[in-house]
Write a protein that holds these residues in place. Structure first.
Motif, PDB file in Angstrom:
ATOM      1  N   SER A 184       0.829  -1.213   0.000  1.00  0.00           N
ATOM      2  CA  SER A 184       0.000   0.000   0.000  1.00  0.00           C
ATOM      3  C   SER A 184       0.857   1.254   0.000  1.00  0.00           C
ATOM      4  CB  SER A 184      -0.927  -0.012   1.216  1.00  0.00           C
ATOM      5  OG  SER A 184      -1.779  -1.133   1.199  1.00  0.00           O
TER       6      SER A 184
ATOM      7  N   TYR B 123      -5.773  -0.393  -6.444  1.00  0.00           N
ATOM      8  CA  TYR B 123      -6.637  -0.303  -5.275  1.00  0.00           C
ATOM      9  C   TYR B 123      -7.549  -1.523  -5.141  1.00  0.00           C
ATOM     10  CZ  TYR B 123      -5.260   4.519  -6.183  1.00  0.00           C
ATOM     11  OH  TYR B 123      -4.535   5.652  -6.441  1.00  0.00           O
TER      12      TYR B 123
ATOM     13  N   HIS C 106      -6.092  -4.647  -3.463  1.00  0.00           N
ATOM     14  CA  HIS C 106      -5.886  -4.449  -2.029  1.00  0.00           C
ATOM     15  C   HIS C 106      -7.205  -4.531  -1.273  1.00  0.00           C
ATOM     16  CE1 HIS C 106      -1.584  -3.072  -1.670  1.00  0.00           C
ATOM     17  NE2 HIS C 106      -1.738  -3.178  -2.978  1.00  0.00           N
TER      18      HIS C 106
END
Length: 775
Positions: free
Chosen positions: A418, A429, A432
């Motif tokens: 991140s 994104y 994650h």
């Protein structure tokens, strides 16, 4: 008319605006909007996951004269009483001859020249000069080079297109109308030529017949437009939008030679549509282009796409051969990015489809999975390929969860990835968020798991791959159906899956994923309702193939085992469990899947009258779940242990274990697990009541207390089973209530509970008769 190479009428207008900016004709308040406008149509902006894409069908490849009006009309110029649009159109209409077009490019050449030290008095004092390496300087330099390369006939066509492009602005103001009164060419007006004259018709008679109105795209614009579509297809995994197909087809048909990107765009669109014949055809055309143009970089990326297509088609042997050729070609050309991506893809395929890859002859190129990830991470750091480094760190975090390593180590790799995403502006994104959703689901924090899915779907869906959005949608639907806070939440889950954008169904793989998710929700509902006819129909229609998502394949296998156990087919269920256990062990599957199989085996031993064998299996599952912090599995394992302890008359130990895990299980909001634990706890208290001596006052009091507690927990279990529409569980609790009433000697109350049992069963059967069992 063939497409121009670079220069078009909109680019000429942009150059006029650049000249106006450099001559200090733009006030400081309008500098940023004007420069942003010029750069947005000269250089495409990077996509953002958190920003919705523009709805313009032309994808900013060409701008109309209306776009200039929109950005310039709201700004005042340095001249009192005039807007910036007035000044811009004045400069546009001052180009009143073919010779004035040459003068424009001559003036543009002075913009990128260094100012002489001996500046004369006639030279303007306030003037902006462009650096040769600046974006505006690069735009001006290329425009001048392309203009010099134009043949006379092409230059005349460019001038005619510019005349047609600015024609709608002739009556903008009275001053402009007077400026435009000379017509399209002042030379023709000085010569007294009129539209009816033959010489005028030869030069400008075709203007009234222009179909495109000067808006024809150049080859450069078309390539940039295809690059935008190609980036979207590769990054999001979707198909070409319907509103973009016809314009693209018209643009390509009007071009003399199709750019190389056109073959890749057609390949991705056909691939996602499931038209593998057309996909192979267009990919072979891309091969031919790479060989004829002698551009080996295109050849190796074509090989990479061939490997991915073969794997998606289920031909893993051909995919391995193609990816090996890709790796060899990338090494030969020293293309580190393609090489690292190929190795990363090969590592992913060996983990996602281990059985198919071994069957195809793949024995491993990077050693073990840990060694492979360490190699990829080292290569990514050497070459500063930060997107690959971020993906490798995330894969290490996933490996920690799959192998049951400590959860803090997985969080460490996740936070490193991140931090790299934020530092290097990597738009990863969605991966994650999906990983964090799965991580918190394993930890038993279901609310956070759902929040991450909703965040991805609501805030970042514009820039996320279609497959990951669908995965988040499916996981959110499973969470809704699992939580089942009230009756009818299965319908809410199905409605949630049905609300997916219809364009997602245009991709074959996406349609299959939605089909399987919907079928799994309906299968779970049918099993809870004991609708075995619908269960058999759904199981027969949901058989996975080799290309099915491994997670969904395991869920289907687990549902098939649950169905066999619920119907009392213990021998067939045991054989299925053993086969699946061997397969998971050979593939090195997720530790959570192996624990789930252990729990199914322990439950099968308990049901078949061998609780001692089930105790050892459930104890091992509980131990591994506790080490790996798989809290939902731990709660189920503890409930299984308590149930086995109840069956061997160890009621006190079973009740203590259940009291320890029920508060945590309630936080997970999984009513199916909570109902099972409450049911086992009620059995424990009934067993404790049975061992008390009712002949003594203290024994009678304790017995009554334990029976009251048992009734309380049975009522809670019945409420939980009712919320998830588990008909068998709800009826079992009603039967327990009837037995307790009969043991107390209250025959009337026992009869009422028995009637309630029959009523609930008949209502459940009635729902089955009116329910929808279609997938």
């Amino acid at each position: 008319m063939s497409k121009p190479r670079y220069l078009t009428a909109p680019k000429i207008s942009l150059l006029v605006l650049v000249n106006l900016y450099c001559s200090s004709g733009i006030p400081s308040s309008a500098t940023i909007p004007v420069l942003s406008f010029i750069l947005s149509y000269s250089y495409p902006s990077a996509p953002s996951a958190a920003r919705a894409p523009r709805s313009d069908n032309r994808q900013d490849a060409s701008c109309s004269i209306q776009a200039f009006e929109d950005v310039l009309q709201s700004h005042a110029s340095n001249m009192p009483g005039r807007t910036l649009l007035d000044v811009f159109l004045k400069h546009m209409w001052e180009m009143n001859s073919f010779d004035a077009l040459f003068d424009l490019f001559d003036r543009l050449g002075d913009l990128i020249a260094r100012p002489r030290e001996d500046t004369t008095q006639d030279e303007p004092l306030q003037r902006t000069y462009l650096s040769q390496t600046s974006p505006l300087g690069a735009l001006v330099r290329r425009a001048r080079v392309e203009f010099v390369r134009l043949q006379f006939d092409d230059a005349i066509k460019l001038w005619s297109a510019f005349i047609a492009y600015r024609a709608p602005t002739a009556q903008w103001t009275k001053r402009l109308a007077g400026l435009a009164s000379s017509g399209v060419d002042i030379v023709a007006a000085d010569m007294g030529l009129e539209p009816s004259d033959g010489l005028y018709e030869v030069a400008y008679g075709h203007l009234s017949e222009e179909e495109d109105g000067g808006l024809t795209l150049s080859i450069d614009d078309l390539e940039r437009l295809l690059d935008v579509q190609l980036d979207r297809l590769q990054r999001l995994g979707c198909r070409v939008p319907d509103e973009m197909k016809d314009p693209l087809r018209d643009m390509l048909e009007s071009s003399t030679a199709a750019p190389r990107q056109a073959h890749l765009v057609q390949f991705f669109d056909a691939w996602k549509a499931g038209d593998y014949t057309l996909a192979f055809d267009t990919l072979h055309r891309y091969f031919d282009y790479a060989m004829q143009a002698r551009e080996r970089i295109h050849y190796q990326y074509a090989l990479l796409h061939m490997a991915i297509l073969q794997a998606d088609f289920g031909c893993f042997g051909e995919a391995i051969a193609a990816i090996n050729e890709t790796i060899a070609t990338a090494r030969e050309n020293q293309d580190i990015h393609c090489l690292n991506f190929s190795l990363n893809w090969l590592q992913h395929m060996s983990k996602a489809y281990p059985k198919q890859m071994k069957r195809a002859g793949y024995m491993g190129m990077l050693g073990s999975e840990k060694e492979g990830l360490a190699f990829l991470k080292a290569k990514a750091r050497e070459t500063r390929t930060y997107n690959l480094l971020s993906a490798t760190l995330l894969n290490e975090a996933k490996l920690c969860l799959l192998t049951g390593e400590p959860v803090p180590r997985a969080f460490e790799h996740l936070y490193q990835s991140s931090h790299l995403n934020l530092k290097e502006d990597i738009g990863n994104y969605s991966c994650h968020m999906l990983f964090q959703s799965a991580l918190f689901s394993r930890l038993g924090v279901t609310y956070l798991s759902g929040v991450y899915c909703e965040l991805l779907l609501n805030a970042y869906h514009h820039g996320c791959p279609l497959d990951e959005c669908l995965r988040a949608t499916g996981r959110r639907a499973f969470l809704v159906s699992n939580q089942a806070l009230q009756r009818g939440r299965y319908e809410e889950a199905l409605n949630f899956l049905g609300s997916i954008d219809p364009s997602s169904h245009r991709s074959l793989k996406s349609h299959q994923y939605i089909f399987l998710c919907t079928g799994l929700v309906k299968l779970r509902r049918a099993m809870h309702r004991t609708d075995w006819t619908a269960t058999d129909a759904l199981l027969s229609s949901l058989k996975p193939d080799s290309s099915t998502d491994p997670e969904l394949s395991f869920l289907l296998a687990e549902s098939r085992i649950d169905c066999l156990v619920a119907r009392g087919l213990y021998s067939e269920a045991f054989s299925t469990i053993e086969e699946l256990s061997v397969t998971l062990k050979e593939e090195g599957a997720d530790v959570m899947q192996r624990i789930t199989i252990l729990l199914a085996k322990a439950d099968l031993f308990r049901r078949s009258g061998k609780p001692e064998q089930g105790f050892s299996v459930a104890l091992r599952a509980a131990s591994v779940s506790f080490k790996a912090r798989l809290m939902p599995c731990l709660w189920i394992a503890v409930g299984m242990l308590a149930n086995i302890l109840n069956s061997i008359a160890e009621f006190n130990a079973g009740a203590r274990m259940l009291h320890a895990v029920i508060p945590q299980a309630l936080e997970n909001v999984d009513h199916s697990v909570s109902g099972t634990l409450y049911s086992h706890l009620g059995d424990s208290y009934m067993g404790l009541a049975g061992v008390k001596d009712p002949s003594t006052p203290q024994g009678a009091r304790l017995r009554a207390t334990h029976v009251s507690r048992a009734e309380m927990y049975i009522d809670r279990a019945r409420e939980c089973f009712k919320r998830v529409e588990n008909l068998d569980g709800e009826c079992a609790q009603l039967m327990k209530k009837a037995i307790i009433a009969k043991l107390r000697g209250d025959e009337q109350l026992a009869e009422e509970w028995a009637q309630n049992h029959n009523r609930v069963w008949e209502e459940g059967m009635g729902r089955i008769g009116h329910g929808d069992t279609r997938v």
